[in-house]
Write a protein that holds these residues in place. Structure first.
Motif: not given
Length: 126
Positions: A43-55, A57-61
């Motif tokens: 609900d922050d009007p100053q920014a847009t938030y996007h999420s990434l699939p949580d894989r 730390k070792r598979a963030s690539w």
């Protein structure tokens, strides 16, 4: 100017909030991208938030394609990344591929010792 900030939530929240506020006051768009396990303010009007699939730390690539598409959609003028992990190299590579300046926040000397060569190799391999 559009900014795309790759980060995970943690002790950096306060500093990122200051940066976000400054960009917003200057009339710039701000986007945050973080793992979906991270609780974000939607609900922050100053920014847009996007999420990434949580894989993890070792598979963030494995989020390379998702991040690359997101950067293509946002078309940021700068990529600012915090927290030493696989996203540092991904951010650097994607920034270089798109001609976007990349800033990685390093908070301590030890962070340079652990990531420097991996980041340099990943950045120059493109």
């Amino acid at each position: 100017m559009r900014g795309c900030i790759f980060t995970a939530r943690g002790s950096a929240e306060v500093q990122l909030n200051f940066i976000k506020d400054a960009f917003f006051r200057a009339g710039h768009e701000v986007h945050f991208t973080c793992d979906e396990k991270v609780s974000v303010q939607i609900d922050d009007p100053q920014a847009t938030y996007h999420s990434l699939p949580d894989r993890g730390k070792r598979a963030s690539w494995r989020n390379y394609g998702v991040i690359k598409r997101r950067v293509a959609e946002i078309k940021p003028d700068i990529i600012y990344q915090r927290v030493r992990q696989g996203y540092t190299a991904l951010g650097a590579v994607i920034a270089k591929q798109n001609g976007i300046p990349f800033v990685h926040h390093i908070s301590a000397d030890y962070a340079c010792k652990k990531i420097a060569w991996r980041l340099i190799r990943a950045f120059w391999a493109v």
